[in-house]
Design an enzyme around this catalytic site. Structure first.
Site, PDB file in Angstrom:
ATOM      1  N   ARG A 133     -34.881  -5.178  31.015  1.00 33.08           N
ATOM      2  CA  ARG A 133     -33.603  -5.197  30.300  1.00 33.08           C
ATOM      3  C   ARG A 133     -32.615  -4.173  30.849  1.00 33.08           C
ATOM      4  O   ARG A 133     -31.398  -4.318  30.677  1.00 33.08           O
ATOM      5  CB  ARG A 133     -33.837  -4.996  28.797  1.00 33.08           C
ATOM      6  CG  ARG A 133     -34.355  -6.251  28.120  1.00 33.08           C
ATOM      7  CD  ARG A 133     -34.742  -5.996  26.704  1.00 33.08           C
ATOM      8  NE  ARG A 133     -36.107  -5.585  26.550  1.00 33.08           N
ATOM      9  CZ  ARG A 133     -36.555  -4.816  25.557  1.00 33.08           C
ATOM     10  NH1 ARG A 133     -35.727  -4.361  24.647  1.00 33.08           N
ATOM     11  NH2 ARG A 133     -37.819  -4.512  25.488  1.00 33.08           N
ATOM     12  N   GLU A 151     -43.356   2.613  22.991  1.00 32.77           N
ATOM     13  CA  GLU A 151     -43.515   2.420  21.542  1.00 32.77           C
ATOM     14  C   GLU A 151     -44.668   1.472  21.229  1.00 32.77           C
ATOM     15  O   GLU A 151     -45.357   1.638  20.243  1.00 32.77           O
ATOM     16  CB  GLU A 151     -42.205   1.904  20.917  1.00 32.77           C
ATOM     17  CG  GLU A 151     -42.181   2.068  19.404  1.00 32.77           C
ATOM     18  CD  GLU A 151     -40.983   1.408  18.723  1.00 32.77           C
ATOM     19  OE1 GLU A 151     -40.189   0.727  19.380  1.00 32.77           O
ATOM     20  OE2 GLU A 151     -40.869   1.575  17.499  1.00 32.77           O
TER      21      GLU A 151
HETATM   22  O1  PRP Z   1     -38.654   4.741  25.143  1.00 32.74           O
HETATM   23  P1  PRP Z   1     -39.884   3.896  25.297  1.00 32.74           P
HETATM   24  O2  PRP Z   1     -40.881   4.059  24.177  1.00 32.74           O
HETATM   25  O3  PRP Z   1     -40.522   4.074  26.632  1.00 32.74           O
HETATM   26  O4  PRP Z   1     -39.447   2.367  25.174  1.00 32.74           O
HETATM   27  C1  PRP Z   1     -38.287   1.834  25.765  1.00 32.74           C
HETATM   28  C2  PRP Z   1     -38.597   0.785  26.775  1.00 32.74           C
HETATM   29  O5  PRP Z   1     -39.250  -0.354  26.158  1.00 32.74           O
HETATM   30  C3  PRP Z   1     -38.546  -1.530  26.515  1.00 32.74           C
HETATM   31  O6  PRP Z   1     -38.997  -2.096  27.699  1.00 32.74           O
HETATM   32  P2  PRP Z   1     -40.312  -2.976  27.869  1.00 32.74           P
HETATM   33  O7  PRP Z   1     -41.374  -2.118  28.498  1.00 32.74           O
HETATM   34  O8  PRP Z   1     -40.650  -3.658  26.584  1.00 32.74           O
HETATM   35  O9  PRP Z   1     -39.899  -4.006  28.996  1.00 32.74           O
HETATM   36  P3  PRP Z   1     -38.761  -5.148  29.150  1.00 32.74           P
HETATM   37  O10 PRP Z   1     -37.446  -4.426  29.384  1.00 32.74           O
HETATM   38  O11 PRP Z   1     -39.200  -5.879  30.362  1.00 32.74           O
HETATM   39  O12 PRP Z   1     -38.726  -5.993  27.907  1.00 32.74           O
HETATM   40  C4  PRP Z   1     -37.115  -1.065  26.722  1.00 32.74           C
HETATM   41  O13 PRP Z   1     -36.369  -1.979  27.499  1.00 32.74           O
HETATM   42  C5  PRP Z   1     -37.322   0.263  27.414  1.00 32.74           C
HETATM   43  O14 PRP Z   1     -37.525   0.102  28.807  1.00 32.74           O
HETATM   44  N1  ADE Z   2     -38.162  -1.444  18.786  1.00 37.81           N
HETATM   45  C1  ADE Z   2     -37.841  -1.859  20.021  1.00 37.81           C
HETATM   46  N2  ADE Z   2     -36.992  -2.907  20.193  1.00 37.81           N
HETATM   47  C2  ADE Z   2     -36.672  -3.338  21.447  1.00 37.81           C
HETATM   48  N3  ADE Z   2     -37.149  -2.779  22.562  1.00 37.81           N
HETATM   49  C3  ADE Z   2     -37.985  -1.737  22.425  1.00 37.81           C
HETATM   50  N4  ADE Z   2     -38.603  -0.958  23.345  1.00 37.81           N
HETATM   51  C4  ADE Z   2     -39.347  -0.048  22.679  1.00 37.81           C
HETATM   52  N5  ADE Z   2     -39.230  -0.184  21.361  1.00 37.81           N
HETATM   53  C5  ADE Z   2     -38.378  -1.243  21.170  1.00 37.81           C
END
Ligand code: PRP
Ligand code: ADE
Length: 177
Positions: A62, A99
């Site tokens: 994202r 998370e």
């Molecule tokens: O601060 P944090 O606890 O590390 O979480 C934040 C991360 O989690 C999500 O990505 P995700 O790993 O779900 O991947 P995506 O962007 O491919 O959906 C979001 O886009 C951040 O990169």
């Molecule tokens: N609550 C949340 N919603 C969307 N993206 C996330 N990445 C980590 N936590 C998330």
């Protein structure tokens, strides 16, 4: 309505995704709103245009979306940080907790010039694990994390404090919950 209020009103909350107990902040309705995307990019440009950055890192997946748009507007290189095993050339990697799980991210070993000032962008700051791992990759390559940019901060998880304590950089975000 302020831009932050507009973005908040368009983000969709999805309970229990990807795991029970997680309230997922879904930005796909934001991406489908062309005028709002334009406003967000202009707001980010305002925040960062005078920062003298040499490159923007976008974190898969994202973080690629607004990271690319911002790099284009600021006319600086876009550098992808990807999940393990996706980048084709020689890489360095960092593992971290987030998370709702664990992950490893990578960067190409020749992606940044030593000493360059880097802006790290992602859509959302939760625990800060992902952004901290990206900043460690930047530092391993001899570059500097000059700024962190997020659309959304989940303040109850204190990721902003964690990033400030480890890197001395106060994260920038458009909206906070
Ligand atoms: O601060 P944090 O606890 O590390 O979480 C934040 C991360 O989690 C999500 O990505 P995700 O790993 O779900 O991947 P995506 O962007 O491919 O959906 C979001 O886009 C951040 O990169
Ligand atoms: N609550 C949340 N919603 C969307 N993206 C996330 N990445 C980590 N936590 C998330």
């Amino acid at each position: 309505m302020s831009i932050s209020e507009k973005v908040k009103s368009v983000i969709r909350d999805v309970p229990d995704f990807p795991k029970p107990g997680i309230l997922f902040k879904d930005i796909t309705p934001v991406l489908a709103n062309t005028s709002l995307v334009h406003e967000i990019v202009q707001e980010l440009v305002k925040d960062f245009k005078s920062g003298g950055y040499d490159a923007i890192i976008g974190i898969e997946s994202r973080g690629f979306i607004f990271g690319s748009l911002l790099a284009y507007e600021l006319e600086i290189p876009f550098i992808p940080v990807r999940k393990a095993g996706k980048l084709p050339f020689h890489t360095i990697s960092e593992s971290y907790n987030l998370e709702y799980g664990k992950a490893t991210i990578e960067i190409h070993q020749d992606a940044l010039k030593p000493g360059s000032r880097v802006l790290i962008h992602d859509d959302l700051l939760a625990t800060g694990g992902t952004a901290a791992a990206a900043a460690r990759l930047v530092h391993k390559l001899g570059a500097e994390t000059a700024a962190f940019s997020f659309l959304i901060n989940l303040s109850f998880l204190k990721g902003d404090n964690i990033l400030f304590d480890e890197f001395g950089v106060k994260p920038n975000y458009l909206i906070s919950y």
